[in-house]
Design an enzyme around this catalytic site. Structure first.
Site, mmCIF file in Angstrom:
data_model
loop_
_atom_site.group_PDB
_atom_site.id
_atom_site.type_symbol
_atom_site.label_atom_id
_atom_site.label_comp_id
_atom_site.label_asym_id
_atom_site.label_seq_id
_atom_site.Cartn_x
_atom_site.Cartn_y
_atom_site.Cartn_z
ATOM 1 N N ASP A 155 0.859 -1.186 0.000
ATOM 2 C CA ASP A 155 0.000 0.000 0.000
ATOM 3 C C ASP A 155 0.896 1.237 0.000
ATOM 4 O OD1 ASP A 155 -2.207 1.916 0.656
ATOM 5 O OD2 ASP A 155 -3.330 0.080 0.978
ATOM 6 N N HIS A 188 2.207 2.001 -3.160
ATOM 7 C CA HIS A 188 1.268 2.911 -3.809
ATOM 8 C C HIS A 188 1.754 4.351 -3.805
ATOM 9 C CE1 HIS A 188 -2.399 0.001 -3.126
ATOM 10 N NE2 HIS A 188 -1.406 -0.550 -3.801
#
Length: 392
Positions: free
Chosen positions: A220, A243
């Site tokens: 993430d 991310h």
């Protein structure tokens, strides 16, 4: 000073002159080793009680005290809390061994963090030689499950954390909540690309936070900066996979949230799904402003620059988180596809967006990189791809 040191050596014998001087000025450091409080360090026996007992002594000692997790030991712990305020004027944690979490079915207190550190001032954690393993693989297969974090700092001020290695958290590796003044340096965080919600750092309601010279590979956000945060500086971050570095998401559940004075400098994004990212949810209110991403290296990065005011929604509502005074400067490298710059703002617009010295090309030669804008106002200088869609 030379005469004083010689006197100390003559009186005390083989004691270090430096130790002698520290003792004379009243800065004696008291050490508490978890092994002396019953820890086994075999990776199988639960050492949580030993850690808690050692902490009580560390926290309750006046002056300077140090909690020691010694080398070569593997310490299984479950939901330990290191809480202040303390009598100790200065506290150090020396992590030289390895801390491991239990499997999902043996987790003691539901979703409490593996290690909760709260209400402390002037804490220093040195993780040289040590590491923490969150054993997240036993959690990740249930992607819809709520999962615990490895280490959470809550209401801590003047915090220093250095040379810490954390891997495989069930969820976020490090959370910072309600803290003022913290330096995280030389932190190494690692989790597989497909591990869900395993943010490296998750920051909320905090200010004056510096994260520097860190390597972060997760499933993430490498760093997520959430509502109530200001004066956050991320410098020298190697991010990937992950991310990217994100502001938000802001405005979930119609919330009023603010973020300001964010500086991201000299960072790299390697094969991440996003690079420099700002995301807000329609229906929320507040603002995100005075944000700078500067000197950014891109290696096959998807969405290198993305501002998304329709995060998890395509519906227009009356509420909006205002985005303004955002600078993207000195971006160099490759996009994994043709989507190099995407500035997707709501009907009320984003303002004072600056694109300066941008050079992003697609790593797929059949799909040239492009820029897209929606209700974005600002200026461009020396920007490739061309962003003529940016409104004045």
């Amino acid at each position: 000073m030379q005469r004083l040191i010689m006197t100390c050596v003559l009186i005390i014998g083989f004691v270090s002159p430096c130790l002698c001087l520290r003792s004379m000025v009243g800065t004696k450091n008291t050490f508490y080793n978890v092994m002396d409080f019953g820890a086994h360090g075999n990776g199988k026996s639960d050492d949580s009680h030993a850690f808690s007992s050692a902490w009580q002594h560390t926290c309750g000692t006046q002056g300077t005290s140090t909690l020691v997790i010694p080398p070569k030991g593997v310490f299984l712990v479950s939901n330990i809390t290191l809480k202040g305020p303390c009598k100790a004027r200065s506290i150090h944690i020396l992590l030289q061994g390895k801390i491991v979490a239990p499997a999902k079915d043996a987790w003691a207190k539901g979703l409490d963090p593996l290690i909760l550190i709260s209400n402390l001032n002037g804490l220093t954690i040195d993780g040289s030689g040590g590491q923490i393993d969150g054993f997240g693989s036993t959690w990740w297969k249930c992607r819809s499950c709520l999962r615990p974090r490895v280490i959470s700092f809550v209401s801590c001020n003047d915090l220093t954390v250095r040379k810490l290695s954390i891997s495989n958290s069930p969820r976020a590796h490090i959370t910072i909540d309600g803290c003022n003044g913290a330096i995280f340096s030389n932190i190494n965080i690692h989790a597989p690309r497909n591990s869900p919600n395993t943010d490296g750092f998750d920051i909320a309601f905090s200010k004056n936070i510096l994260i520097e010279d860190c390597t972060i590979a997760t499933g993430d956000d490498c760093i997520a900066i959430n509502g109530g945060s200001s004066y956050i500086n991320a410098t020298g971050i190697a991010c990937g996979p992950g991310h990217g570095i994100s502001i938000g998401s802001l405005g979930k559940h119609n919330a009023h949230e603010t973020v300001e004075e964010i500086y991201v400098y000299n960072c790299s994004f390697t094969k991440t799904t996003n690079g420099a990212r700002i995301k807000t949810v329609p229906g929320g209110t507040g603002y995100a402003k005075r944000i700078t991403f500067e000197k950014i290296k891109l290696i096959q990065t998807r969405n290198p620059i993305i501002l998304d005011q329709f995060y998890h929604s395509v519906h227009l509502t009356t509420g909006v988180v205002q985005v303004s005074e955002v600078t993207y400067r000195g971006f160099q490298g490759t996009s994994a596809n043709d989507k190099a710059i995407n500035l997707d703002c709501g009907p009320s617009g984003c303002f004072n967006i600056v694109l300066d010295q941008i050079d992003i090309v697609s790593s797929d030669t059949s799909k040239p990189a492009h820029c897209s804008c929606n209700n974005a106002h600002g200026t461009t200088t020396s920007t490739v791809p061309n962003c003529s869609c940016l409104l004045k």
